[in-house]
Write an enzyme that holds these catalytic residues in place. Sequence first.
Site, short mmCIF file in Angstrom:
data_model
loop_
_atom_site.label_atom_id
_atom_site.label_comp_id
_atom_site.label_asym_id
_atom_site.label_seq_id
_atom_site.Cartn_x
_atom_site.Cartn_y
_atom_site.Cartn_z
N HIS A 246 0.86 -1.29 0.22
CA HIS A 246 -0.14 -0.10 0.08
C HIS A 246 0.79 1.18 -0.02
O HIS A 246 1.87 1.16 0.55
CB HIS A 246 -0.78 0.06 1.26
CG HIS A 246 -2.06 0.91 1.16
ND1 HIS A 246 -2.04 2.23 1.41
CD2 HIS A 246 -3.27 0.58 0.67
CE1 HIS A 246 -3.18 2.78 1.13
NE2 HIS A 246 -3.91 1.81 0.43
N GLU A 305 -7.59 -5.39 -0.23
CA GLU A 305 -8.27 -6.37 -1.60
C GLU A 305 -8.16 -7.73 -1.16
O GLU A 305 -9.15 -8.50 -1.77
CB GLU A 305 -7.48 -5.96 -2.81
CG GLU A 305 -7.40 -4.32 -3.21
CD GLU A 305 -8.47 -3.96 -3.82
OE1 GLU A 305 -9.64 -4.51 -3.19
OE2 GLU A 305 -8.49 -2.87 -4.48
N1 COA Z 1 4.13 -7.51 -4.32
C1 COA Z 1 5.47 -7.47 -4.63
N2 COA Z 1 6.12 -6.15 -4.50
C2 COA Z 1 5.47 -5.23 -4.24
C3 COA Z 1 4.17 -5.03 -3.93
C4 COA Z 1 3.16 -6.33 -3.89
N3 COA Z 1 2.11 -6.30 -3.91
N4 COA Z 1 3.90 -3.88 -3.58
C5 COA Z 1 5.09 -3.22 -3.97
N5 COA Z 1 5.78 -3.66 -4.25
C6 COA Z 1 7.54 -3.31 -4.20
C7 COA Z 1 7.36 -2.97 -5.81
O1 COA Z 1 7.83 -4.00 -6.67
C8 COA Z 1 8.69 -1.92 -5.36
O2 COA Z 1 9.83 -2.76 -5.18
P1 COA Z 1 11.08 -2.47 -6.32
O3 COA Z 1 11.52 -1.33 -5.81
O4 COA Z 1 12.05 -3.63 -5.91
O5 COA Z 1 10.67 -2.49 -7.64
C9 COA Z 1 8.30 -1.30 -4.40
O6 COA Z 1 7.80 -2.35 -3.52
C10 COA Z 1 7.50 -0.18 -4.01
O7 COA Z 1 6.62 -0.28 -5.12
P2 COA Z 1 5.70 1.06 -5.66
O8 COA Z 1 4.96 0.73 -6.83
O9 COA Z 1 6.61 2.41 -5.60
O10 COA Z 1 4.92 1.17 -4.51
P3 COA Z 1 3.34 1.97 -4.45
O11 COA Z 1 3.41 2.68 -3.24
O12 COA Z 1 3.13 2.79 -5.67
O13 COA Z 1 2.62 0.83 -4.51
C11 COA Z 1 0.47 -0.41 -4.66
C12 COA Z 1 1.31 0.87 -3.97
C13 COA Z 1 -0.83 -0.80 -3.82
C14 COA Z 1 0.21 0.01 -6.05
C15 COA Z 1 1.20 -1.80 -4.88
O14 COA Z 1 1.85 -2.20 -3.39
C16 COA Z 1 0.78 -2.91 -5.46
O15 COA Z 1 1.00 -3.03 -6.68
N6 COA Z 1 0.26 -3.83 -4.68
C17 COA Z 1 -0.48 -4.89 -5.80
C18 COA Z 1 -1.76 -4.48 -6.16
C19 COA Z 1 -2.96 -4.36 -5.04
O16 COA Z 1 -3.07 -5.24 -4.17
N7 COA Z 1 -3.59 -3.22 -5.35
C20 COA Z 1 -4.65 -2.72 -4.16
C21 COA Z 1 -4.24 -1.56 -3.48
S1 COA Z 1 -5.35 -1.22 -1.96
#
Ligand code: COA
Length: 362
Positions: A246, A305
Amino acid sequence: MKNGLEDVIAAETRLSDVDGDAGRLIIRGISLEELVEDSSYEDVAALLLDELLERPIGAAELRASLGRARGEVFVHVQAMDGTLTDLPPVDAVRALIARLPDGDDFGTALLLLAAPAVFLPAILRIREGKAPVAPTPSLSQSADILAMLTGSLPTAEQVSALDAYLVTISDHGLNASTFAARVIASTKAGLTSSVLAAISALKGPLHGGAPGPVLDMLDAIGTEENARKWLGQALDRGERLMGFGHRIYRVRDPRADALKGALVPLVATGQVDADRIRLAEAVEQAALAILRERKTDRTHDVNVEFYTALLLDALKFPRKAFTGVFSIGRTIGWIAHAREQALEGRLIRPRSAYIGPVPQAA
Ligand code: COA
């Protein structure tokens, strides 16, 4: 420039507060745990709209008016044609909402709250070749959604579970879809425009599109013993584990436990497959362990989720419709934020840093 506007404060709100370090969500001064325990969807809707419409509206009036509004929007179901039924359900819901007037008053708010609740069950039935079921205005929003979905009256446990879901996801700070709603409202466009923009932001897999893939993941894993190996291979392929991570929560998302709790009465009364819940818990533990090992620079815990997927599956919503159900619950938050922005905010118009080529000097 902050990529993704991370940590940027872009609005003041009295509606909800997300404390990512403490894992706490407050809606209108009340903790999520307390709200889920004591409040119906209509209670929370009235709470969120307090002082944002042209006159005060209590929960009882809102429940009665919302029932009538469900009856009013049902006429739009006739506009469903082959083009719309072929779309993903959330896209078809969005297309039907675009038929509503773009006002900013209580009447418009009611139609917008009623619309996805009526359109989604109708769309799902039409896709299966069944006739849509007309709403029953005297029922609560949650009971009526389930009745329109299945064609029969839901059990008390099912109604409570859906109510807990709708309350849990009603509002959540300045998430991407709510921000989109506020940007539109800041231009003084109407509530329908805000809700359409918000649904468009919600449907992306990084926001509200994740719960369907959570079930796909559980199906692919299949057994508790396979969890660690499958998750490890997914991370090796550079994939994200759906239902984890998140932007704001650095600890467990409090909504995950609210929804896990809402599943308990369904499990206790045999209305959900207990093996599936056991598998999900094992996958959750394996995912948390492997994310801790592999992603050492930041914690990634379970998000809303993960248990949304289990809850909506237990209530017999098809997984392709999960984002649409999310839109039913979040519309109240979008409307409240849009009204707050329209009443108190200014036009949202940030600037960009130009990093492209410049004209050659003559
Ligand atoms: N699984 C694996 N790695 C994850 C992850 C996950 N669910 N969520 C974040 N990461 C990792 C990213 O790959 C990244 O790692 P890296 O720097 O080695 O590439 C790091 O964490 C930061 O990711 P980033 O996309 O910058 O974080 P964010 O704050 O934008 O991400 C989400 C937030 C929710 C988009 C992200 O956690 C995600 O994609 N989760 C899965 C989808 C999901 O469950 N969405 C519902 C949200 S309520």
